[in-house]
Enzyme design. Structure first.
Site, PDB file in Angstrom:
ATOM      1  N   ASP A 119       0.802  -1.234   0.000  1.00  0.00           N
ATOM      2  CA  ASP A 119       0.000   0.000   0.000  1.00  0.00           C
ATOM      3  C   ASP A 119       0.835   1.284   0.000  1.00  0.00           C
ATOM      4  O   ASP A 119       1.979   1.305   0.415  1.00  0.00           O
ATOM      5  CB  ASP A 119      -0.973   0.022   1.186  1.00  0.00           C
ATOM      6  CG  ASP A 119      -0.294  -0.209   2.539  1.00  0.00           C
ATOM      7  OD1 ASP A 119       0.784  -0.838   2.576  1.00  0.00           O
ATOM      8  OD2 ASP A 119      -0.838   0.240   3.567  1.00  0.00           O
ATOM      9  N   GLU A 185      -0.619  -2.286   5.106  1.00  0.00           N
ATOM     10  CA  GLU A 185       0.321  -2.274   6.241  1.00  0.00           C
ATOM     11  C   GLU A 185       0.198  -0.974   7.020  1.00  0.00           C
ATOM     12  O   GLU A 185       0.366  -0.934   8.231  1.00  0.00           O
ATOM     13  CB  GLU A 185       1.753  -2.469   5.752  1.00  0.00           C
ATOM     14  CG  GLU A 185       2.759  -2.731   6.878  1.00  0.00           C
ATOM     15  CD  GLU A 185       3.140  -1.509   7.689  1.00  0.00           C
ATOM     16  OE1 GLU A 185       3.307  -1.628   8.919  1.00  0.00           O
ATOM     17  OE2 GLU A 185       3.246  -0.407   7.113  1.00  0.00           O
TER      18      GLU A 185
HETATM   19 ZN    ZN Z   1       5.068   3.404   6.460  1.00  0.00          ZN
HETATM   20 ZN    ZN Z   2       6.458   0.865   5.414  1.00  0.00          ZN
END
Ligand code: ZN
Ligand code: ZN
Length: 450
Positions: A119, A185
């Site tokens: 991401d 994440e």
């Molecule tokens: Zn990050």
């Molecule tokens: Zn990262």
């Protein structure tokens, strides 16, 4: 008697034979354990050089087309298509936009998970690279720029490179490799689940069951060619707390006719800092409590009824984490009580400690030493930032390290940090990341198969 002598002689021969056998088995094993198969390492290195331009091309593609957490639809489709072209079994839609490729080796052995997060962030890019992102999207109702400002674009490209190399070598692999491309994440949008936690919940570590997992993060303030790692607690557990203090409202001129939640809050904040400075074994691991927001009252001459504080707790050891949570509850409720107010604490657990299994780390560092050169593999201090790779490490032993992406000779203080509009990665750094992933997978399988 003769028979006995014969038997004894035979036993002796057997023993000598066994000795020779043991010498070969353990002699070879220890050689492998120390440096891995150097011939294979050279092959992987050569294959990395061959594929490097392609890795750069992939990285630039993802950099130009970043997508926010839980919205990595095109990114996922691109990865899945490539993995399918390598003739591996591919699963999509895990934890919304996760992609998993399973590569079965020619021989039996353990299942190694290799993870990359996919991401980007709501950051408007301000670099001058030709493949700069100009993308915008809506995030929490606002129009924002989107940028791979944490370098996850390089993570995807490096793991795709490792996938290509390992799939070319599949007949020699003693086990199975699971390529895990993980969304979100940086955290799913409010109200949504996502990331490593959701992947684990949806069974990403099962069928085939993952024995061990490796993950890496590029770093904009570490020189190209260097690897930084730490055994045990590497990145912190990040927990959020909300404290509500209830008093009795009154006129600001006569505090004795009420109970003051603001003065109580001041005492609580001091008490929270004392938990760290007086009650935490700081030589074991660091810990942080920060109050980031405090809200109470409406005007100068009213003592309000209520105050609220929110903050973050960072710990690098799960026992200390538990103890600090207990101390926070104790300090908050007892301080409030002593002031005649009432307080409630809510602690919301976030990402756990990113914990490098000490034995696994010890076994795998020789591989990194061989791949990067031992002088370029450095032990680092713990980081009080958090990383959701920790959810995988809670289930299976894992090893997570940092790979350099800063131009050589640059002062780290001058390099733009992660999550900033000027964030920049020197692409050459990806070579070491590709090699590390592929070689660690190979060596782990070699060390842990018959
Ligand atoms: Zn990050
Ligand atoms: Zn990262």
């Amino acid at each position: 008697m003769i028979i006995v002598i014969k038997q004894t002689a035979m036993n002796m021969y057997k023993r000598i034979g066994l000795g020779i056998l043991l010498f070969f088995v353990f002699g070879q094993f220890s050689a492998v354990a120390q440096t891995g198969d150097t011939d294979i390492h050279k092959q992987i290195s050569k294959k990395t050089d061959d594929i490097y331009e392609q890795v750069v091309e992939w990285r630039r593609h993802f950099h130009e087309n970043p997508e926010l957490s839980n919205r990595e639809h095109e990114t996922a489709a691109y990865i899945a298509e490539y993995l399918r072209s390598l003739d591996m079994e591919v699963d999509t839609g895990i934890a919304h936009t996760g992609v998993v490729g399973v590569l079965e080796g020619g021989k039996d052995g353990p299942v190694v998970g290799l993870r990359a997060d996919t991401d980007a962030l709501p950051v408007k890019e301000r670099t001058n690279v030709p493949f700069k992102s100009t993308k915008t999207t809506t995030y929490l109702g606002e129009e924002v720029g989107v940028m791979h400002a944490c370098g996850h674009d390089t993570h995807i490209a490096m793991l795709m490179g490792a996938a290509k190399i390992l799939s070319d070598m599949r007949d020699h692999l003693r086990g199975t490799v699971k390529f895990i491309f993980q969304p979100a994440e940086e955290g799913a949008p409010p109200g949504e689940e996502g990331g490593a936690k959701l992947m684990v919940k949806e069974g990403v570590l099962k069928n085939p069951d993952v024995d061990v997992i490796f993950g890496q993060h590029i770093n904009s303030q570490t020189e190209v060619g260097k690897i930084r790692y730490k055994p045990k607690g590497t990145m912190a557990a990040a927990d959020r707390f909300v404290i509500t203090v209830k008093g009795k409202q009154t006129h600001g001129s006569t505090p004795w006719t009420g109970t003051d939640p603001i003065v109580t809050s001041a005492k609580i904040i001091e008490g929270l800092q004392t938990i760290i400075s007086r009650k935490t074994e700081l030589t074991k691991a660091a810990a942080v409590i920060s109050v980031g927001k405090i809200q109470a009252g409406v005007r100068n001459n009213i003592i309000p009824e209520e105050a609220e504080m929110i903050g973050t707790i960072r710990t690098l050891d799960t026992d200390m984490q538990e103890k600090i949570h207990k101390e926070i509850r104790h300090v908050v409720t007892k301080t409030a009580e002593s002031m005649g107010t009432k307080a409630e604490v809510e602690i919301q657990e976030g990402y756990p400690v990113t914990y490098n299994d000490p034995e696994l780390t010890q076994n795998m560092v020789p591989t990194l030493n061989d791949v990067a050169g031992s002088e370029d593999v450095v032990k680092m201090n713990a980081i009080t930032g958090a990383e959701d790779f920790s959810f995988f490490q809670k289930k299976v032993p894992g090893f997570y390290w940092f790979v350099g992406g800063m131009p050589k000779g640059m002062d780290p203080a001058e390099a733009a940090p992660h999550h900033t509009p000027e964030f920049y990665i020197e692409e050459k750094g990806m070579k070491l990341g590709v090699k590390s992933m592929a070689t660690l997978a190979f060596d782990y399988m070699l060390q842990n198969s018959d």
